[in-house]
Scaffold this motif. Structure first.
Motif, short mmCIF file in Angstrom:
data_model
loop_
_atom_site.label_atom_id
_atom_site.label_comp_id
_atom_site.label_asym_id
_atom_site.label_seq_id
_atom_site.Cartn_x
_atom_site.Cartn_y
_atom_site.Cartn_z
N ALA A 46 0.83 -1.20 0.00
CA ALA A 46 0.00 0.00 0.00
C ALA A 46 0.86 1.25 0.00
CB ALA A 46 -0.93 -0.01 1.22
N SER A 47 1.95 1.24 0.77
CA SER A 47 2.85 2.39 0.85
C SER A 47 3.48 2.67 -0.50
CB SER A 47 3.93 2.13 1.91
OG SER A 47 4.83 3.19 1.99
N CYS A 48 3.96 1.64 -1.18
CA CYS A 48 4.59 1.83 -2.49
C CYS A 48 3.59 2.32 -3.53
CB CYS A 48 5.24 0.53 -2.96
SG CYS A 48 6.73 0.06 -2.05
N LEU A 49 2.38 1.78 -3.51
CA LEU A 49 1.36 2.22 -4.46
C LEU A 49 0.98 3.68 -4.22
CD1 LEU A 49 -0.95 -0.92 -4.58
CD2 LEU A 49 0.44 -0.02 -6.46
N ALA A 50 0.94 4.09 -2.96
CA ALA A 50 0.66 5.49 -2.66
C ALA A 50 1.75 6.40 -3.20
CB ALA A 50 0.49 5.67 -1.15
N ASP A 51 3.02 5.96 -3.08
CA ASP A 51 4.12 6.75 -3.63
C ASP A 51 4.04 6.85 -5.16
OD1 ASP A 51 5.21 7.17 -1.13
OD2 ASP A 51 6.62 5.50 -1.25
N TRP A 52 3.62 5.78 -5.81
CA TRP A 52 3.48 5.77 -7.27
C TRP A 52 2.42 6.78 -7.70
CZ3 TRP A 52 5.66 4.52 -11.64
CH2 TRP A 52 4.91 4.24 -12.78
N GLY A 53 1.32 6.83 -6.98
CA GLY A 53 0.30 7.83 -7.23
C GLY A 53 -0.73 7.41 -8.27
N GLY A 54 -1.87 8.06 -8.20
CA GLY A 54 -2.92 7.83 -9.20
C GLY A 54 -3.79 6.62 -8.94
N ILE A 55 -3.55 5.90 -7.84
CA ILE A 55 -4.32 4.70 -7.52
C ILE A 55 -4.87 4.86 -6.11
CG2 ILE A 55 -4.29 2.20 -7.21
CD1 ILE A 55 -1.91 2.07 -9.10
N PRO A 56 -6.19 4.90 -5.92
CA PRO A 56 -6.73 4.91 -4.56
C PRO A 56 -6.36 3.60 -3.86
CG PRO A 56 -8.43 5.42 -6.19
CD PRO A 56 -7.25 4.91 -6.95
N VAL A 57 -5.88 3.70 -2.63
CA VAL A 57 -5.39 2.53 -1.90
C VAL A 57 -6.10 2.43 -0.56
CG1 VAL A 57 -3.37 1.32 -1.00
CG2 VAL A 57 -3.12 2.83 -2.97
N ASP A 257 7.89 -6.95 -1.74
CA ASP A 257 6.61 -6.27 -1.64
C ASP A 257 6.50 -5.17 -2.69
OD1 ASP A 257 6.23 -7.87 0.60
OD2 ASP A 257 6.98 -6.35 1.98
N ALA A 258 7.61 -4.47 -2.94
CA ALA A 258 7.60 -3.44 -3.99
C ALA A 258 7.33 -4.06 -5.35
CB ALA A 258 8.93 -2.69 -3.99
N MET A 259 7.86 -5.26 -5.60
CA MET A 259 7.57 -5.93 -6.88
C MET A 259 6.08 -6.21 -7.00
SD MET A 259 9.16 -9.40 -8.55
CE MET A 259 10.66 -8.53 -9.06
N VAL A 260 5.47 -6.67 -5.92
CA VAL A 260 4.01 -6.89 -5.95
C VAL A 260 3.28 -5.59 -6.25
CG1 VAL A 260 2.01 -7.56 -4.56
CG2 VAL A 260 4.13 -8.88 -4.40
N ALA A 261 3.72 -4.49 -5.65
CA ALA A 261 3.10 -3.19 -5.91
C ALA A 261 3.22 -2.82 -7.39
CB ALA A 261 3.74 -2.11 -5.04
N GLY A 262 4.38 -3.09 -8.00
CA GLY A 262 4.55 -2.80 -9.41
C GLY A 262 3.63 -3.63 -10.29
N ALA A 265 0.24 -2.11 -9.97
CA ALA A 265 0.16 -0.86 -10.73
C ALA A 265 -0.09 -1.15 -12.20
CB ALA A 265 1.43 -0.05 -10.54
N GLY A 266 0.60 -2.16 -12.74
CA GLY A 266 0.38 -2.54 -14.12
C GLY A 266 -1.02 -3.09 -14.35
N MET A 267 -1.47 -3.96 -13.44
CA MET A 267 -2.82 -4.51 -13.55
C MET A 267 -3.87 -3.40 -13.51
SD MET A 267 -2.56 -7.75 -10.96
CE MET A 267 -4.36 -7.93 -10.91
N HIS A 268 -3.71 -2.47 -12.59
CA HIS A 268 -4.68 -1.39 -12.42
C HIS A 268 -4.77 -0.54 -13.69
CE1 HIS A 268 -6.50 2.30 -10.70
NE2 HIS A 268 -7.06 1.47 -9.85
N ALA A 269 -3.65 -0.40 -14.40
CA ALA A 269 -3.63 0.37 -15.64
C ALA A 269 -4.07 -0.45 -16.85
CB ALA A 269 -2.23 0.94 -15.87
N GLY A 270 -4.37 -1.72 -16.66
CA GLY A 270 -4.76 -2.58 -17.77
C GLY A 270 -3.62 -2.91 -18.70
N ALA A 271 -2.39 -2.94 -18.17
CA ALA A 271 -1.19 -3.15 -18.99
C ALA A 271 -1.04 -4.61 -19.39
CB ALA A 271 0.05 -2.70 -18.22
N GLY A 272 -0.26 -4.83 -20.46
CA GLY A 272 0.10 -6.17 -20.88
C GLY A 272 1.22 -6.73 -20.03
#
Length: 318
Positions: A46-57, A257-262, A265-272
């Motif tokens: 959650a902390s890493c996703l918040a730093d990335w930004g643009g995703i409600p956590v 954990d940071a890898m999971v956050a990444g 982040a890709g899933m949330h953006a609908g990335a391949g």
């Protein structure tokens, strides 16, 4: 996607990181620094996703009332929605000895959790999980909790149309994979994949085969973190290896954990898959540069993502 990402941490910890020049068992050490961070796998993600930004956590889970302050401060500072259930007692402290680029972990016992607390936190999580939500179940289970707890929760979340990532190990992971509704994604490291496979995985082909074997359980994505060798990202259609050149390591705490956050982040953006692999690898690498579950700015992470070398492996390789 526009909906929030929900992380669940049932066994959180306050990470006490002690920096040493070297570690020599049986001798006296003088620490160079010490820091305290609110942690636990889901909290770190959650902390890493918040730093990335643009995703409600949203952070859900269990916290001891007696020492909840570090978590409350983290959630407030990073605008993470706090849906953690407070229970009597203290959240455990995990001691991490950082020395010469390595980390030695000493994990203390966690909270004693009652059946009523588990029912309450499960009901809260299920109430938050709308159709299409991304939900992470992360970390070990508290002592005394049934090993099949995650498996049952995954089935309930899947029935609500949520996509579930599970980052755990041992019997809770094995039970989840044997359940009728497996997680959408898992992220074992090499040792955890070997434990699931029941054998040593000595080369790239063995790792690929073991990861592909887990797809037969119904998992859609298996991401295998391999430390300095990068990571494998395996789906039914593809197998990618992603890696970055070695870099100066400030702390390995929370890199997985940071890898999971990444990945999230890709899933949330609908990335391949390639973008997911790049982000997962870049998040982990960015985390290595600083203590605690923190990322640098998005531009710095994107720069790392562009440097990630991604190659296809196995029979689908070009």
């Amino acid at each position: 996607m526009t909906g929030p990402v929900i992380t669940l941490t049932l066994n959180p910890a306050i990470d006490e990181t002690i920096v040493l020049d070297a570690l020599a068992p049986g001798t006296v050490h003088r620490a160079r620094a010490v820091a305290f961070h609110a942690g636990g796998k889901g909290v770190n993600v959650a902390s890493c996703l918040a730093d990335w930004g643009g995703i409600p956590v949203i952070a859900a889970g269990l916290l001891g009332r007696a020492n909840e302050a570090p978590f409350a401060r983290l959630f407030a500072a990073k605008a993470i929605r706090d849906e953690c259930l407070r229970v009597p007692g203290e959240t455990r402290t995990n001691v991490k000895l950082a020395h010469a680029g390595d980390t030695t972990d000493i994990n203390l016992p966690g909270l004693e959790v009652t059946a009523s607390s588990l029912r309450a936190v499960s009901a809260r999580l299920l109430g938050l999980a709308a159709p299409g939500a991304i939900v992470l179940l992360a970390g070990s289970l508290p002592a005394g909790v049934d090993e099949g707890f995650y498996a049952g929760l995954i089935a309930d979340l899947a029935a609500r149309g949520a996509r579930v990532l599970l980052d755990s190990s041992g019997p809770p992971l094995a039970c989840a994979l044997a359940g009728g509704a497996p997680p959408w994604c898992i992220k074992p490291n090499r040792a955890e994949l070997e434990a699931l496979a029941g054998r040593r995985l000595a080369d790239a082909a063995a790792l690929r085969d073991a990861a592909r074997g887990l797809l037969g359980c119904g998992v859609s994505l298996v991401a295998v973190s391999l430390g300095a060798e990068g990571a494998l990202f395996v789906t039914a259609e593809d197998c990618l290896r992603a890696a970055l050149a070695p870099m100066l390591v400030a702390s390995t705490v929370g890199a997985g954990d940071a890898m999971v956050a990444g990945i999230i982040a890709g899933m949330h953006a609908g990335a391949g898959l390639e973008r997911i692999a790049r982000l997962g690898t870049a998040f982990a690498a960015a985390k290595l540069r600083a203590p605690g579950a923190n990322l640098p700015g998005r531009d710095a992470v994107e720069a790392l993502a562009r440097q990630v070398v991604v190659r296809r492996e196995g029979e689908n390789a070009a």
